[in-house]
Design a protein around this motif. Sequence first.
Motif, short mmCIF file in Angstrom:
data_model
loop_
_atom_site.label_atom_id
_atom_site.label_comp_id
_atom_site.label_asym_id
_atom_site.label_seq_id
_atom_site.Cartn_x
_atom_site.Cartn_y
_atom_site.Cartn_z
N CYS A 270 0.82 -1.20 0.00
CA CYS A 270 0.00 0.00 0.00
C CYS A 270 0.86 1.26 0.00
CB CYS A 270 -0.93 0.02 1.21
SG CYS A 270 -0.05 -0.01 2.80
N TYR A 271 0.23 2.37 -0.35
CA TYR A 271 0.86 3.69 -0.28
C TYR A 271 0.69 4.25 1.13
CZ TYR A 271 1.39 8.74 -0.80
OH TYR A 271 1.77 10.05 -0.63
N VAL A 272 1.71 4.95 1.62
CA VAL A 272 1.65 5.58 2.94
C VAL A 272 1.94 7.08 2.76
CG1 VAL A 272 2.53 5.61 5.29
CG2 VAL A 272 2.49 3.46 4.00
N PRO A 273 1.02 7.95 3.13
CA PRO A 273 1.24 9.40 2.95
C PRO A 273 2.29 9.93 3.90
CG PRO A 273 -0.81 8.99 4.13
CD PRO A 273 -0.31 7.65 3.68
N PRO A 274 2.87 11.08 3.60
CA PRO A 274 3.97 11.64 4.40
C PRO A 274 3.65 11.78 5.88
CG PRO A 274 3.73 12.86 2.36
CD PRO A 274 2.57 11.92 2.43
N GLU A 275 2.41 12.12 6.21
CA GLU A 275 2.07 12.34 7.62
C GLU A 275 2.10 11.06 8.44
OE1 GLU A 275 -1.88 12.46 5.23
OE2 GLU A 275 0.21 13.13 5.00
N ASN A 276 2.21 9.90 7.78
CA ASN A 276 2.21 8.63 8.50
C ASN A 276 3.55 7.88 8.41
OD1 ASN A 276 -0.48 8.99 9.26
ND2 ASN A 276 -1.25 7.97 7.44
N THR A 277 4.59 8.53 7.92
CA THR A 277 5.89 7.88 7.80
C THR A 277 6.87 8.46 8.82
OG1 THR A 277 6.75 9.43 6.15
CG2 THR A 277 5.52 7.52 5.33
N PRO A 278 7.89 7.71 9.21
CA PRO A 278 8.85 8.18 10.22
C PRO A 278 9.62 9.43 9.80
CG PRO A 278 9.01 5.81 9.96
CD PRO A 278 8.14 6.30 8.86
#
Length: 296
Positions: free
Chosen positions: A58-66
């Motif tokens: 899946c894709y993960v948006p910037p607000e949910n990545t470390p």
Amino acid sequence: MQLNGVEIEDTFAEAFGIQVSRLLVTAATKKLAKIAATEATGYGTSVIGCPAEAGIDCYVPPENTPDGRPGYIIMICNMNKGKLDHELLERVGMCILTAATTAVFDAMDNADEKLKTGQKLKFFGDGYEKKLEVDGKTVFSIPLMSGDFLIEGELGIKSGVAGGNIFILAENQAAGLLAAEVAVDAIENVPGTITPFPGGIVASGSKVGSNKYKFLGASTNEKMCVTLKDEVESDIPADVNGVYEIVIDGEDEESVKAAMKAAIESAVKVPGVLRISAGNFGGNLGAFKIGLHDLF
């Protein structure tokens, strides 16, 4: 049993245990992250011939990545822990480290154990590598021509499930292909699963061994080949002329079941789809037997 007027056969998909890794690949842009994720999951359709089964989860948006950048979660799977360790090192080292602006983080919740992929790969830094903390994670920074590549020191793995599947039987190839495409789209919304074949669609469903060539470990499933209906003891109804398979790997059995259900619910909405079935080996090989009727 019928769903939207389409027969759901009273059969089961026979799936297998597999070791699964799940990692997050981030980059400066969504495009660059997708490129790295795609490269790292190449040549990963089936362990029948490939060194791993792999795909984009899946894709993960910037607000949910470390690191606050866009990313994609990918899964890489192998029956053997040692071989999975080797595949992670090679695929991350050759396909992600070499891609512009990338970083790699562990994305496996409730891992059974950790592999020291990042700790091994740090040596590419030739002594110039550094240990850092990013969002509470221990990562290694490896200097490159373009900047620094970041990778978390350890990547988690766990026992998962491979080979969940459905067969889509349609009145023609076009209807079957469209149904397969919407089924794959539906699976993309089920976290913790991948469809490792090209575009998520299996054109070449196989059987164990061969009727004629004893040196083969697998060969075409002639009973499900539409062009052989008049030549063999076929399992395809007379009105079916398009058959596609969707194969699903997941981090656990529940994820695979959810993906199979989502795929079926989407596929049966396509005009021309006549029946949904699944592939199994009589229950003699795989540890997981997922009944189609049980999904509903």
